[in-house]
Design a protein around this motif. Structure first.
Motif, mmCIF file in Angstrom:
data_model
loop_
_atom_site.group_PDB
_atom_site.id
_atom_site.type_symbol
_atom_site.label_atom_id
_atom_site.label_comp_id
_atom_site.label_asym_id
_atom_site.label_seq_id
_atom_site.Cartn_x
_atom_site.Cartn_y
_atom_site.Cartn_z
ATOM 1 N N THR A 22 0.845 -1.189 0.000
ATOM 2 C CA THR A 22 0.000 0.000 0.000
ATOM 3 C C THR A 22 0.887 1.247 0.000
ATOM 4 N N GLY A 23 1.413 1.615 1.168
ATOM 5 C CA GLY A 23 2.307 2.777 1.254
ATOM 6 C C GLY A 23 1.578 4.095 1.421
ATOM 7 N N ILE A 24 0.342 4.179 0.933
ATOM 8 C CA ILE A 24 -0.488 5.364 1.123
ATOM 9 C C ILE A 24 -1.861 4.906 1.611
ATOM 10 N N ASP A 25 -2.649 5.849 2.115
ATOM 11 C CA ASP A 25 -3.955 5.504 2.654
ATOM 12 C C ASP A 25 -4.941 5.133 1.545
ATOM 13 N N GLY A 26 -5.854 4.231 1.881
ATOM 14 C CA GLY A 26 -6.882 3.831 0.921
ATOM 15 C C GLY A 26 -7.166 2.350 1.004
ATOM 16 N N THR A 27 -8.023 1.899 0.098
ATOM 17 C CA THR A 27 -8.355 0.479 -0.035
ATOM 18 C C THR A 27 -7.793 -0.011 -1.364
ATOM 19 N N PHE A 28 -7.098 -1.135 -1.338
ATOM 20 C CA PHE A 28 -6.351 -1.591 -2.508
ATOM 21 C C PHE A 28 -6.717 -3.023 -2.876
ATOM 22 N N SER A 29 -6.943 -3.244 -4.160
ATOM 23 C CA SER A 29 -7.122 -4.598 -4.677
ATOM 24 C C SER A 29 -5.751 -5.247 -4.824
ATOM 25 N N PHE A 37 -6.443 -4.845 0.712
ATOM 26 C CA PHE A 37 -5.721 -4.228 1.813
ATOM 27 C C PHE A 37 -6.308 -2.856 2.107
ATOM 28 N N ILE A 38 -6.329 -2.488 3.396
ATOM 29 C CA ILE A 38 -6.820 -1.175 3.822
ATOM 30 C C ILE A 38 -5.767 -0.520 4.702
ATOM 31 N N CYS A 103 -4.989 -3.361 7.550
ATOM 32 C CA CYS A 103 -5.985 -4.433 7.637
ATOM 33 C C CYS A 103 -6.095 -5.134 6.292
ATOM 34 N N LEU A 104 -6.500 -6.384 6.331
ATOM 35 C CA LEU A 104 -6.834 -7.094 5.091
ATOM 36 C C LEU A 104 -8.273 -7.575 5.152
ATOM 37 N N ARG A 105 -8.893 -7.627 3.991
ATOM 38 C CA ARG A 105 -10.262 -8.149 3.868
ATOM 39 C C ARG A 105 -10.272 -9.260 2.834
#
Length: 306
Positions: A22-29, A37-38, A103-105
């Protein structure tokens, strides 16, 4: 709840991987379609959203989720599971730039659960009473080990098609065997009250803009109206009408924030006949009436872009 030394090491490895991807804020596929990832480097305001059936594991930080009038707090010592689609409010309550929320979803569907139950004898000890479709449970070493192996597959993408389905299956197996696994199992039991409520939830979400008739919903799943009300509230912590209202208001807010229409028209699109009623219920849920909420949203966007 405290983690043992091995669990702490696994959580640290998980946090490092999430931060790396990630490295930056947000929600990532990710390259694993059901894995997301969040990241958040600060505490957040409540965010209203629709949870899909999923497992959420926090590697760092703390989150608060509100379902109906119930609060659920989870951190690296525990995990959260949503067994069906649920309108919730989520808020990161512990995060800093130096120690962000990570976090992970992992999304899943009922067919994966049904396949597991059919193949392995894990259908025992399913209580006859209906259970809440959202719960927090203590993290285990075996669950963390499988989760870390899944995340590490992102480093070897050629292995994902073969190994990811196997590891995801193991993760679901672990949560089904967990102390509250029956909350998921109940929805895989054809004809159970939970199975019927899951069908009703699908009907409400599909036709949320139409008038809700509980008698029609009950007849569609061969339940009495009183039984439907009771079991629906056991599963979702709210009545069918309250559930529909949250879905409507979340969708209206999404429409308004997209900027494609005005409040009165958004109200009509989601099923409200009275703009004043819509404005009152919108303010009750989101803290501001529609026009003020849109202004604040646009102001926040401008500040973030500067």
């Amino acid at each position: 709840m405290r983690l043992d030394e091995k669990e702490v090491t696994l959580q640290q490895e998980l946090a490092a991987q999430i931060e790396r991807y990630t490295g930056i804020d947000g929600t990532f596929s990710t390259n694993i379609p059901s894995l997301h990832f969040i990241r958040a480097s600060n505490e957040t305001d409540p965010i209203h959203t629709l949870y899909e059936p999923s497992l959420c594991i926090v590697a760092q930080g703390t989150k608060l989720v509100i379902l109906g009038k119930e609060s659920y707090v989870y951190d690296p010592s525990c995990y959260l599971v949503a067994s069906v689609q649920l309108p919730v409010s989520g808020q990161v309550i512990q995060a800093t730039p130096e120690c962000p929320y990570l976090c992970l979803r992992l999304d899943f569907d009922s067919s994966q659960i049904i396949d597991l139950i059919r193949e392995v004898d894990i259908s025992q000890n399913v209580p006859s009473s209906t259970k809440r479709a959202l719960y927090v449970s203590q993290t285990t070493t075996s669950l963390l080990e499988a989760t870390v192996r899944l995340v590490n597959l992102l480093d070897t993408p050629q292995d994902i098609p073969v190994l990811a389905p196997m590891i995801i299956r193991e993760i679901l197996y672990r949560i089904l065997l967990g102390e509250q696994g029956h909350s998921i199992k109940q929805f895989a039991m054809t004809g159970s009250h939970a199975d019927c409520i899951a069908k009703v939830i699908e009907m409400i979400e599909r036709d949320f803009a139409k008038p809700l008739r509980v008698e029609t919903l009950a007849a569609a799943v061969n339940m009495s109206t009183s039984s439907l009300h009771y079991h629906f509230k056991e599963v979702t912590a709210m009545s069918p009408l309250q559930f529909q209202k949250k879905i409507r208001l979340q969708e209206a807010r999404r429409i308004l924030f997209s900027g494609v229409t005005e409040a009165a028209n958004a109200a009509f699109l989601v099923g409200y006949e009275s703009p004043s009623q819509f404005s009152r219920e919108y303010a009750r849920m989101f803290g501001l009436p529609p026009i003020s909420d849109i202004k604040q949203f646009r102001s926040t966007l401008r500040a973030a872009s500067n």
